[in-house]
Design an enzyme around this catalytic site. Structure first.
Site, PDB file in Angstrom:
ATOM      1  CG  HIS A   1      -0.844   1.054  -4.630  1.00 35.87           C
ATOM      2  ND1 HIS A   1      -0.701   0.773  -5.967  1.00 35.87           N
ATOM      3  CD2 HIS A   1      -1.466  -0.007  -4.081  1.00 35.87           C
ATOM      4  CE1 HIS A   1      -1.213  -0.436  -6.207  1.00 35.87           C
ATOM      5  NE2 HIS A   1      -1.685  -0.926  -5.086  1.00 35.87           N
TER       6      HIS A   1
ATOM      7  CD  GLU B   1      -2.864  -1.012  -0.156  1.00 33.83           C
ATOM      8  OE1 GLU B   1      -3.086   0.097  -0.697  1.00 33.83           O
ATOM      9  OE2 GLU B   1      -3.272  -2.086  -0.632  1.00 33.83           O
TER      10      GLU B   1
ATOM     11  CD  GLU C   1      -2.966  -3.715  -7.305  1.00 38.20           C
ATOM     12  OE1 GLU C   1      -2.570  -4.304  -6.285  1.00 38.20           O
ATOM     13  OE2 GLU C   1      -3.387  -2.540  -7.289  1.00 38.20           O
TER      14      GLU C   1
END
Lengths: 341, 130
Positions: free
Chosen positions: A214, A211, A267
């Protein structure tokens, strides 16, 4: 339409939506604060009238409700099941915040600048201000939808997230859910015990660093006035060893340019970041792992990634692969996306 | 799926005895990884893939970036057999058996069910009654 009269009839799921609206109104009595009360009012309005605008409002109030002890979300949210990616499926969840887990993610986020500097690109390729994700770890009480996720980033309304950001949520008890006698094909017998023991802890570390990932990386852009957000003469592209020649023009986004592969590509980027960061002992320590245990968590993470890559083969369409001019295959692949998942 | 496969390929292509996939018996596969080479071989291989992904993304280079990603995620013909084995070893899809809450004597009670088809059905039946 060509003279034929068309009658639009509203009221799909009338009974279910009325029930949801009734209970949402009752829930107001137990709301923790004003943001939650306003959110429930907006849900009510949306479920009774069918208004998407009202639902958007509910999400604005939801985002303003920072750090609740009980986290919830309701509505027609994810569009994965619609081939056109437009129609959303109804979902509702209620979860309790895991304060200890959330604190760990918080420490990771706090030291983000230090960790991000270890990624394999020079400073010019990184954002000036690291995007610190709002990151909570939740224990799910109930999640009503067809497929329960392990992590979520909502709302999906990009007009809202540009302005208010989003909430990143990791679902702890979903991640650690194990079926009785669950088998793990392709893990060597000598590794099985270790794998079973550290699969969940390592996935936790992976989710956290993923996370964080990202939120990293600078996009080179040109604004409407023609101004670049980087020094075009001095920023060298390490792949060409020459100054950077291309950038995002006004109106272009990563998703609009990379289209069909953009989701999977991003991803992949985040998973790579998870693996590249997680071998640092100070990061493993934030999650509570030191010494031999940290090494075991790391080993299982890499093993798990290899296994996931192998297991994923199920979703690759071998029959559609043909040898052709590269540009054509690229276009076809982009349109069909040979990977179904 | 696609993303994790690309990472697996990168780790395999790094060579140097870091990771391999071995056939075992009729329809078995085993991942053999040398854990002592994670930091020296595995992580750098993944970092290399990452750097490329990052640079194409940063420079809005969709042409090269998409081509690179499709190549990185393409499955070679000779992996057909491996894929067959993967499918043979497919595990049944997992289902979540969720609990219910009810109020008893002014207190909230959590009722959970056994992780089985029976438990799943029971949880739905009781949920409707509540």
């Amino acid at each position: 339409m060509d003279g034929t009269p068309l009658q639009l009839v509203y009221g799909d799921f009338k009974a279910e939506m009325a029930k949801a609206a009734e209970n949402v109104a009752k829930a107001k009595e137990y709301a923790a604060n004003d943001h939650q009360r306003k959110m429930l009012d907006a849900y009510h309005e949306s479920f009774i009238t069918g208004s998407i605008e009202a639902h958007m409002d509910s999400q604005r109030h939801w985002l303003h409700d920072i750090g609740p002890a009980v986290e919830t979300n309701l509505g027609f949210i994810e569009t994965y099941r619609d081939p056109h990616g437009i129609r959303a499926e109804f979902e509702g969840f209620v979860a309790m915040v895991n304060k200890e887990q959330t604190r760990k993610f918080g420490k990771l986020v706090d030291r983000a600048p230090q960790f991000v500097s270890r990624l394999p690109w020079s400073q010019e390729f990184e954002r000036e201000t690291i995007n610190k994700p709002d990151f909570t770890s939740l224990e799910v009480l109930a999640f009503a939808t067809s497929g329960v996720p392990a992590g979520i980033n909502i709302p999906n309304y990009s007009n809202i997230t540009q302005v208010l950001g989003s909430k990143n949520v990791s679902l702890g008890n979903v991640i650690s859910a194990q079926a009785p006698n669950e088998k793990f094909p392709f893990i060597a017998p000598k590794d099985l015990e270790l794998y079973r023991k550290y699969r969940n802890p390592s996935f936790e570390v992976q989710v956290g660093t993923h996370e964080l990932g990202h939120g990293t990386g600078k996009l080179f852009e040109q604004d409407a006035q023609g101004k670049l957000n980087f020094d075009q003469e001095k920023t060298i592209n390490p792949l060409t060893n020459a100054p950077v020649q291309t950038w995002y023009k006004p109106g272009q986004t990563f998703n609009s340019l990379f289209e069909a592969v953009s989701g999977s590509y991003e991803e992949c980027r985040a998973e790579c970041i998870a693996l590249t960061l997680s071998h640092h002992t100070d990061i493993l320590e934030i999650f509570g792992y030191t010494g031999q245990e940290a090494e075991d968590v790391l080993y299982v993470m890499y093993l798990n990634m290899a296994r996931a890559g192998l297991v994923g083969l199920e979703f690759y369409d071998m029959s559609a692969k043909k040898v052709a001019w590269y540009e054509i295959i690229l276009k076809i692949a982009q349109i069909l996306n040979l990977w179904t998942v | 799926m696609q993303a994790r496969y690309a990472i697996l390929r990168a780790m395999l292509n790094a060579g140097q005895g870091f990771v391999s996939i071995e056939r075992t018996g009729e329809a078995g596969l085993e991942i053999r990884m040398d854990r002592s080479k994670i930091r020296s071989v595995g992580a750098p291989a993944v970092a290399d893939l990452l750097a490329k992904l990052q640079i194409y993304k940063a420079t809005a280079d969709a042409e090269n970036g998409v081509r690179f990603y499709l190549e990185a995620t393409s499955v070679p013909e000779d992996w057909s057999e491996l894929r067959d084995i993967v499918i043979k070893n497919k595990q049944p899809r997992k289902q979540f058996v969720q609990g219910n809450t009810l109020i008893e004597n002014g207190q909230v009670v959590l009722r959970e069910y056994e992780p089985s088809a029976k438990g799943m059905i029971q949880s739905f039946v009781e949920r409707e009654k509540l």
